[in-house]
Each structure stands twice: as C-alpha cells, then as structure tokens.
Design a protein around this motif. Structure first.
Motif, short mmCIF file in Angstrom:
data_model
loop_
_atom_site.label_atom_id
_atom_site.label_comp_id
_atom_site.label_asym_id
_atom_site.label_seq_id
_atom_site.Cartn_x
_atom_site.Cartn_y
_atom_site.Cartn_z
N HIS A 153 1.05 -1.33 0.07
CA HIS A 153 -0.13 0.04 0.15
C HIS A 153 0.92 1.32 0.10
CE1 HIS A 153 -2.54 2.80 2.41
NE2 HIS A 153 -3.07 2.82 1.33
N TYR A 154 1.94 1.25 0.83
CA TYR A 154 2.87 2.22 0.84
C TYR A 154 3.51 2.65 -0.24
CZ TYR A 154 6.00 5.74 2.80
OH TYR A 154 6.58 7.06 2.87
N SER A 155 4.09 1.56 -1.04
CA SER A 155 4.71 1.53 -2.21
C SER A 155 3.73 2.43 -3.33
CB SER A 155 5.27 0.14 -2.84
OG SER A 155 5.94 -0.36 -1.84
N LYS A 156 2.55 2.05 -3.36
CA LYS A 156 1.68 2.56 -4.20
C LYS A 156 1.59 4.17 -4.04
CE LYS A 156 0.02 -0.73 -6.74
NZ LYS A 156 0.14 -0.96 -8.06
N VAL A 157 1.41 4.44 -2.56
CA VAL A 157 1.52 5.77 -2.33
C VAL A 157 2.73 6.54 -2.70
CG1 VAL A 157 1.29 7.51 -0.32
CG2 VAL A 157 -0.14 5.62 -0.32
N LEU A 158 3.80 5.87 -2.58
CA LEU A 158 4.87 6.54 -2.82
C LEU A 158 5.18 6.48 -4.45
CD1 LEU A 158 7.81 7.18 -2.13
CD2 LEU A 158 8.58 5.01 -2.21
N SER A 159 4.43 5.94 -5.08
CA SER A 159 4.31 5.98 -6.66
C SER A 159 3.50 7.16 -6.93
CB SER A 159 3.83 4.66 -7.43
OG SER A 159 4.35 3.54 -7.27
N VAL A 207 -1.47 6.76 5.80
CA VAL A 207 -0.72 6.82 4.52
C VAL A 207 -1.72 6.88 3.58
CG1 VAL A 207 0.44 4.99 3.02
CG2 VAL A 207 1.03 5.35 5.41
N ASP A 208 -2.87 6.36 3.74
CA ASP A 208 -3.79 6.76 2.49
C ASP A 208 -4.07 8.09 2.21
OD1 ASP A 208 -5.47 5.15 0.63
OD2 ASP A 208 -7.16 6.33 1.59
N ASP A 209 -4.34 9.24 3.43
CA ASP A 209 -4.05 10.54 3.48
C ASP A 209 -3.38 11.13 2.45
OD1 ASP A 209 -6.78 10.36 4.75
OD2 ASP A 209 -5.84 11.13 6.59
N ILE A 210 -2.09 10.65 2.50
CA ILE A 210 -1.05 11.23 1.80
C ILE A 210 -1.48 11.28 0.46
CG2 ILE A 210 1.51 11.09 0.92
CD1 ILE A 210 1.85 9.46 3.84
N ALA A 211 -1.72 10.23 -0.40
CA ALA A 211 -2.18 10.12 -1.64
C ALA A 211 -3.31 11.07 -1.97
CB ALA A 211 -2.33 8.59 -1.88
N ALA A 212 -4.17 11.14 -1.00
CA ALA A 212 -5.47 11.85 -1.05
C ALA A 212 -4.90 13.21 -1.23
CB ALA A 212 -6.53 11.74 -0.30
N TYR A 213 -3.94 13.89 -0.61
CA TYR A 213 -3.48 15.40 -0.52
C TYR A 213 -2.81 15.55 -1.68
CZ TYR A 213 -5.26 16.55 4.23
OH TYR A 213 -6.19 16.56 5.26
N ARG A 228 1.22 14.47 7.15
CA ARG A 228 0.81 12.80 7.03
C ARG A 228 1.88 11.94 6.97
NH1 ARG A 228 -2.70 15.09 8.50
NH2 ARG A 228 -5.00 15.12 8.43
N LEU A 229 2.81 12.46 6.48
CA LEU A 229 4.25 11.50 6.50
C LEU A 229 4.82 11.51 7.73
CD1 LEU A 229 5.65 12.32 2.90
CD2 LEU A 229 5.29 10.32 3.82
N GLU A 230 4.88 12.81 8.58
CA GLU A 230 5.00 12.86 9.90
C GLU A 230 4.47 12.11 10.76
OE1 GLU A 230 6.53 15.88 13.29
OE2 GLU A 230 4.90 16.50 12.01
#
Length: 225
Positions: free
Chosen positions: A26-32, A97-103, A209-211
């Motif tokens: 999941h995190y890898s997808k967000v990193l992408s 982590v999911d919030d990171i991608a949304a932002y 959110r990363l923090e």
C-alpha cells in the motif's frame, strides 16, 4: 502486558506478517503517487501543461490502486483474529498513509486549474522545492517501514529524518505562502492564486501525514519491544 496484546506477537504470526507486507505494498503505491507528483511538478514548472495533464492521469491511477489495497487490508483486519490494540495500530498506519495520496492528488488537481505561464517563477521554484522535499521524506520512510521488523532501530531513524524534513517544509511553506499573497495583490484572477495557495497547503498536509506515519511507526516499534 498479556502476551495476546503484545505487538511482538502480532509480528510473529504468519497471517499478520502477510498483512504488514500488504501495508508495505500500500505504501509503495502511495510512494508511486508522490513520484508521479515529482514528474508532474517538473512538467508544470516548465510550462508543459499537456505533459502535466497526462501525468495527472497516472497520479489518479496510482491513488486509486492505493485505495484498492487499503480496502483489502481493512477487509483482512476484519476477518483476522487480531487483538484490538494490534488492529488499531495497523488501521492508523493504513489510514494515515492513505491520506498522503489523497492530498497529493488534490494538490495536482488544483494546479491544473491554473496555467503555469501565469505563475511567477519564484512561486514555481517554491512548489518544486517542497514537492522534492516531500518525495525525500516519503522515500526515507519507505525504507523505515520495510525494516520495521528486521531492524527497528533503522525504522526509528527514518522516522526522525522524516520529522526533520517536515519541519523544513513547514518553514518553506510559510515563506512560499507569503510570496503567493504578494502575487495575489497584482494578479487579475483571484481564483488562480487561491488554487496555487491550496496546492501548497495540500502538499504541506501530505508531508504532515508523512510525519504522522512516522509517529505510528515509532509507536509500533515501542509496543513491539
């Protein structure tokens, strides 16, 4: 602490380790998503609006894929025999982590409402700087998450580095917002500078959110010792 509530036991079970591996996916997808944001901001700041639009499609796709992985994790947590404390920590990790991608998606979407040729170079430079800082923090945290079990000290170190970058971004954001407000005094369309301001705020929220993710990793390490 009772053995069944100890996060170390959570790590020791095969089924639950598989869930953590899915969290890494999941995190890898967000990193992408963040990697595509870097490409997006490069194109945008070069006034290559057509390329920026195409890259946004990739941001949208990866964000959707991350959301699908999140749903599978939630489903697994509901089915598995997890202790409530363990379930709570992993849910915090996934949702944060999911919030990171949304932002990140929201930031790039806002930028598409503004022709980059209208944006002053100093503001575009600022956007690029905080986006690159965001990527640096995300990449560091990815390494920390991957070593959460094998090398918890490395995970803690990654969390500390992420926190320092967040502080840098916060300072950069304050200065950048000041420049955007100055631009707002002379821009013809108030909507343009509002979209740029929102884009900056959303990037800063993603870094926050990363923090927060780093804080969850710290909590898991502490509970597992």
């Amino acid at each position: 602490m009772h053995e069944s509530s100890h996060v170390a036991v959570w790590f020791g079970r095969r089924r639950e380790k598989a869930v953590l591996a899915t969290c890494e996916k999941h995190y890898s997808k967000v990193l992408s998503v963040i990697m595509e944001m870097k490409k997006f901001i490069d194109a945008y700041c070069s006034s290559d609006f057509d390329s920026a639009r195409k890259i946004f499609e990739e941001i949208f796709r990866f964000e959707r894929e991350a959301d699908d992985v999140k749903k599978s994790i939630v489903t697994e947590l509901m089915r598995g025999p997890f202790h409530p404390l363990d379930r709570e920590e992993i849910m915090k990790l996934v949702l944060t982590v999911d919030d990171i991608a949304a932002y990140v998606k929201a930031s790039s979407r806002r930028l598409l409402y503004v022709n980059p040729k209208e944006v002053p170079e100093n503001i575009k430079d600022g956007l690029k700087t905080i986006t690159y800082k965001m990527y640096d923090a995300a990449a560091i945290l990815k390494e920390g998450l991957s070593r959460l079990i094998s090398k918890p000290d490395d995970a803690l170190d990654a969390a500390e580095k992420t926190e320092r970058i967040e502080e840098e971004v916060d300072d950069l954001r304050v200065d950048l917002i000041a420049e955007i407000l100055k631009w707002g005094d002379r821009v013809r369309s108030i909507g343009s500078w509002l979209m740029i301001k929102d884009a900056v705020e959303f990037i800063e929220n993603a870094v926050d959110r990363l923090e927060d993710t780093a804080d969850v990793i710290r909590a898991i390490v502490v509970l597992s010792t």
